[in-house]
Write a protein that holds these residues in place. Structure first.
Motif, PDB file in Angstrom:
ATOM      1  N   GLN A 169      37.428  34.980  35.789  1.00 25.34           N
ATOM      2  CA  GLN A 169      36.373  33.265  36.425  1.00 25.34           C
ATOM      3  C   GLN A 169      37.278  32.442  35.570  1.00 25.34           C
ATOM      4  O   GLN A 169      37.851  31.765  35.643  1.00 25.34           O
ATOM      5  N   ASN A 170      36.596  32.622  34.549  1.00 30.98           N
ATOM      6  CA  ASN A 170      38.275  31.662  33.367  1.00 30.98           C
ATOM      7  C   ASN A 170      39.505  31.755  33.274  1.00 30.98           C
ATOM      8  O   ASN A 170      40.192  31.107  33.597  1.00 30.98           O
ATOM      9  N   ILE A 171      40.047  32.666  33.476  1.00 32.83           N
ATOM     10  CA  ILE A 171      41.512  32.344  33.462  1.00 32.83           C
ATOM     11  C   ILE A 171      42.159  32.440  34.790  1.00 32.83           C
ATOM     12  O   ILE A 171      43.181  31.882  35.407  1.00 32.83           O
ATOM     13  N   LEU A 172      41.603  33.249  36.241  1.00 29.93           N
ATOM     14  CA  LEU A 172      42.335  32.901  37.697  1.00 29.93           C
ATOM     15  C   LEU A 172      41.518  31.244  37.471  1.00 29.93           C
ATOM     16  O   LEU A 172      42.503  31.439  39.087  1.00 29.93           O
ATOM     17  N   GLY A 173      40.704  31.316  38.270  1.00 28.83           N
ATOM     18  CA  GLY A 173      40.028  29.609  38.474  1.00 28.83           C
ATOM     19  C   GLY A 173      39.425  30.228  40.373  1.00 28.83           C
ATOM     20  O   GLY A 173      38.957  31.147  40.385  1.00 28.83           O
ATOM     21  N   PRO A 174      40.155  29.094  40.761  1.00 24.14           N
ATOM     22  CA  PRO A 174      39.566  29.520  42.355  1.00 24.14           C
ATOM     23  C   PRO A 174      40.674  30.190  42.499  1.00 24.14           C
ATOM     24  O   PRO A 174      40.320  31.231  43.973  1.00 24.14           O
ATOM     25  N   VAL A 175      41.406  30.869  42.149  1.00 19.69           N
ATOM     26  CA  VAL A 175      42.213  31.655  42.250  1.00 19.69           C
ATOM     27  C   VAL A 175      41.262  32.976  42.451  1.00 19.69           C
ATOM     28  O   VAL A 175      40.934  33.763  41.393  1.00 19.69           O
ATOM     29  N   SER A 176      41.624  33.484  43.866  1.00 17.59           N
ATOM     30  CA  SER A 176      40.711  35.177  44.087  1.00 17.59           C
ATOM     31  C   SER A 176      41.544  36.228  43.665  1.00 17.59           C
ATOM     32  O   SER A 176      42.426  36.187  44.297  1.00 17.59           O
ATOM     33  N   LYS A 177      40.722  37.528  43.173  1.00  9.45           N
ATOM     34  CA  LYS A 177      41.471  38.179  43.105  1.00  9.45           C
ATOM     35  C   LYS A 177      42.077  39.134  44.298  1.00  9.45           C
ATOM     36  O   LYS A 177      43.106  39.754  44.990  1.00  9.45           O
ATOM     37  N   GLY A 178      41.114  38.941  45.451  1.00 17.12           N
ATOM     38  CA  GLY A 178      41.404  39.012  46.603  1.00 17.12           C
ATOM     39  C   GLY A 178      42.938  38.814  47.325  1.00 17.12           C
ATOM     40  O   GLY A 178      43.584  38.979  47.871  1.00 17.12           O
ATOM     41  N   GLN A 179      42.889  37.287  46.929  1.00 20.19           N
ATOM     42  CA  GLN A 179      43.854  36.409  47.328  1.00 20.19           C
ATOM     43  C   GLN A 179      46.198  37.241  46.708  1.00 20.19           C
ATOM     44  O   GLN A 179      46.544  37.302  47.276  1.00 20.19           O
ATOM     45  N   MET A 180      45.234  36.949  45.337  1.00 16.58           N
ATOM     46  CA  MET A 180      46.651  37.862  44.339  1.00 16.58           C
ATOM     47  C   MET A 180      47.005  39.156  45.312  1.00 16.58           C
ATOM     48  O   MET A 180      47.951  39.609  44.954  1.00 16.58           O
TER      49      MET A 180
ATOM     50  N   LEU B 160      51.507  38.314  38.311  1.00 18.89           N
ATOM     51  CA  LEU B 160      51.885  39.060  37.737  1.00 18.89           C
ATOM     52  C   LEU B 160      51.272  38.370  35.854  1.00 18.89           C
ATOM     53  O   LEU B 160      50.818  39.361  35.211  1.00 18.89           O
ATOM     54  N   GLU B 161      51.453  37.292  36.037  1.00 17.08           N
ATOM     55  CA  GLU B 161      50.619  36.427  34.794  1.00 17.08           C
ATOM     56  C   GLU B 161      49.195  36.433  34.941  1.00 17.08           C
ATOM     57  O   GLU B 161      48.756  36.848  33.688  1.00 17.08           O
ATOM     58  N   GLY B 162      48.899  36.483  35.836  1.00 15.55           N
ATOM     59  CA  GLY B 162      47.207  36.046  36.252  1.00 15.55           C
ATOM     60  C   GLY B 162      46.414  37.304  36.529  1.00 15.55           C
ATOM     61  O   GLY B 162      45.479  37.972  35.210  1.00 15.55           O
ATOM     62  N   ILE B 163      47.071  38.435  36.586  1.00 17.07           N
ATOM     63  CA  ILE B 163      46.427  39.905  36.767  1.00 17.07           C
ATOM     64  C   ILE B 163      46.765  40.896  35.230  1.00 17.07           C
ATOM     65  O   ILE B 163      45.813  41.536  35.123  1.00 17.07           O
ATOM     66  N   GLU B 164      48.150  40.825  35.009  1.00 19.64           N
ATOM     67  CA  GLU B 164      48.116  40.621  33.684  1.00 19.64           C
ATOM     68  C   GLU B 164      46.853  40.186  32.425  1.00 19.64           C
ATOM     69  O   GLU B 164      46.526  41.791  31.740  1.00 19.64           O
ATOM     70  N   LYS B 165      46.983  39.264  32.633  1.00 22.39           N
ATOM     71  CA  LYS B 165      47.088  38.670  31.393  1.00 22.39           C
ATOM     72  C   LYS B 165      44.733  39.204  31.498  1.00 22.39           C
ATOM     73  O   LYS B 165      44.391  39.379  30.718  1.00 22.39           O
ATOM     74  N   CYS B 166      44.266  38.766  32.637  1.00 19.55           N
ATOM     75  CA  CYS B 166      42.838  39.697  32.964  1.00 19.55           C
ATOM     76  C   CYS B 166      42.565  41.170  32.174  1.00 19.55           C
ATOM     77  O   CYS B 166      41.478  41.173  31.297  1.00 19.55           O
ATOM     78  N   HIS B 167      43.503  41.601  33.273  1.00 22.73           N
ATOM     79  CA  HIS B 167      43.479  43.071  32.552  1.00 22.73           C
ATOM     80  C   HIS B 167      43.384  43.790  31.179  1.00 22.73           C
ATOM     81  O   HIS B 167      43.015  44.310  30.861  1.00 22.73           O
ATOM     82  N   ARG B 168      44.271  42.862  30.745  1.00 26.32           N
ATOM     83  CA  ARG B 168      44.538  43.136  29.513  1.00 26.32           C
ATOM     84  C   ARG B 168      43.385  43.042  28.963  1.00 26.32           C
ATOM     85  O   ARG B 168      42.855  44.310  27.421  1.00 26.32           O
ATOM     86  N   ILE B 169      43.014  41.911  29.694  1.00 27.90           N
ATOM     87  CA  ILE B 169      41.934  41.516  28.334  1.00 27.90           C
ATOM     88  C   ILE B 169      40.216  42.162  28.352  1.00 27.90           C
ATOM     89  O   ILE B 169      40.242  42.568  27.420  1.00 27.90           O
ATOM     90  N   GLU B 170      40.468  42.541  29.579  1.00 27.14           N
ATOM     91  CA  GLU B 170      39.504  43.403  30.075  1.00 27.14           C
ATOM     92  C   GLU B 170      39.512  44.802  29.420  1.00 27.14           C
ATOM     93  O   GLU B 170      38.643  45.797  29.318  1.00 27.14           O
ATOM     94  N   GLU B 171      40.210  45.564  29.906  1.00 23.58           N
ATOM     95  CA  GLU B 171      41.349  46.743  28.926  1.00 23.58           C
ATOM     96  C   GLU B 171      40.732  47.317  27.795  1.00 23.58           C
ATOM     97  O   GLU B 171      40.072  47.551  26.999  1.00 23.58           O
ATOM     98  N   ASP B 172      41.312  46.010  27.426  1.00 23.16           N
ATOM     99  CA  ASP B 172      41.063  45.919  25.209  1.00 23.16           C
ATOM    100  C   ASP B 172      39.786  45.920  25.279  1.00 23.16           C
ATOM    101  O   ASP B 172      39.016  47.434  24.151  1.00 23.16           O
ATOM    102  N   GLN B 173      38.669  45.555  26.092  1.00 21.21           N
ATOM    103  CA  GLN B 173      37.299  45.072  25.777  1.00 21.21           C
ATOM    104  C   GLN B 173      37.323  46.949  25.857  1.00 21.21           C
ATOM    105  O   GLN B 173      35.929  47.948  24.758  1.00 21.21           O
ATOM    106  N   VAL B 174      37.318  47.361  27.039  1.00 20.66           N
ATOM    107  CA  VAL B 174      36.823  48.713  26.988  1.00 20.66           C
ATOM    108  C   VAL B 174      37.193  49.907  26.037  1.00 20.66           C
ATOM    109  O   VAL B 174      36.940  50.671  25.950  1.00 20.66           O
ATOM    110  N   LEU B 175      39.574  49.851  25.842  1.00 19.43           N
ATOM    111  CA  LEU B 175      39.469  50.435  24.820  1.00 19.43           C
ATOM    112  C   LEU B 175      38.570  50.820  23.668  1.00 19.43           C
ATOM    113  O   LEU B 175      38.346  51.072  22.772  1.00 19.43           O
ATOM    114  N   PHE B 176      38.555  49.124  23.175  1.00 21.68           N
ATOM    115  CA  PHE B 176      37.536  48.909  21.618  1.00 21.68           C
ATOM    116  C   PHE B 176      36.284  49.774  21.925  1.00 21.68           C
ATOM    117  O   PHE B 176      35.560  50.384  20.714  1.00 21.68           O
TER     118      PHE B 176
END
Ligand SMILES: [Fe+2]
Ligand SMILES: [Fe+2]
Length: 184
Positions: A160-171, A50-66
């Motif tokens: 890459q910066n937030i999840l590091g070696p953990v892939s989204k597929g693994q999540m 939850l922490e990983g996906i939410e952190k990435c998702h919000r940062i990504e989404e904020d960029q799109v929303l802006f």
């Protein structure tokens, strides 16, 4: 032929994962309310995802929303609301995580924690529902293919910066495994 990239579709796929996480949290909430056991390892896994996906998702989404806000006034109001929800979700998440950390050790029925988890889960699902409406606004066409491409490239860097070696597929696999085992 160059592959067509769609940054909104990319985010919508993540919404699918967030909806599944919301269901798992509702089940955890029910168990906390009934004083049923949830393995500490499962709570830990759930929170890491939850922490990983939410952190990435919000940062990504904020960029799109802006970007959308910059292109059309029709996004101004709904986006203001969504961005405020992002900030609020960060706060509730912190409280919920602290509560779950304590509960993982002692267990037992805890009505207050159960409602906090359930409220958080419901707010995730509701937030995603509202965003999907914004993504269907006709003015999203103002994003050019180059914008989509640029944004998706940026998303991948964020991951890459937030999840590091953990892939989204693994999540995603962890989410499916937890959902099948806990909610099945
Ligand atoms: Fe969001
Ligand atoms: Fe979202």
């Amino acid at each position: 032929m160059e592959e067509k990239v769609d940054c909104l579709e990319y985010l919508s796929k993540e919404h699918g994962m967030i909806r599944a996480v919301s269901k798992i949290l509702q089940e955890i909430s029910r168990r906390i309310s009934d004083g049923e056991r949830v393995e500490a390892g499962d709570v830990g896994k759930m929170m890491t995802v939850l922490e990983g996906i939410e952190k990435c998702h919000r940062i990504e989404e904020d960029q799109v929303l802006f970007q959308l806000k910059a292109r059309s006034r029709s996004f101004e109001e709904p986006i203001k609301e969504l961005l405020a929800e992002h900030d609020k979700a960060r706060e509730i998440f912190k409280e919920m995580r602290a509560g779950l950390e304590r509960w993982k050790v002692g267990g037992g029925a805890d009505a207050a924690l159960s409602s906090r988890v359930s409220e958080y889960a419901a707010s995730l699902a509701e937030h995603v529902r509202k965003e999907e409406i914004v993504f269907r606004n006709d003015d999203v066409r103002l994003l050019s293919p180059a914008d989509h491409k640029d944004l998706v490239e940026r998303f991948k860097k964020v991951e890459q910066n937030i999840l590091g070696p953990v892939s989204k597929g693994q999540m995603a696999a962890t989410v499916i495994e937890l959902q099948n085992r806990l909610c099945g």
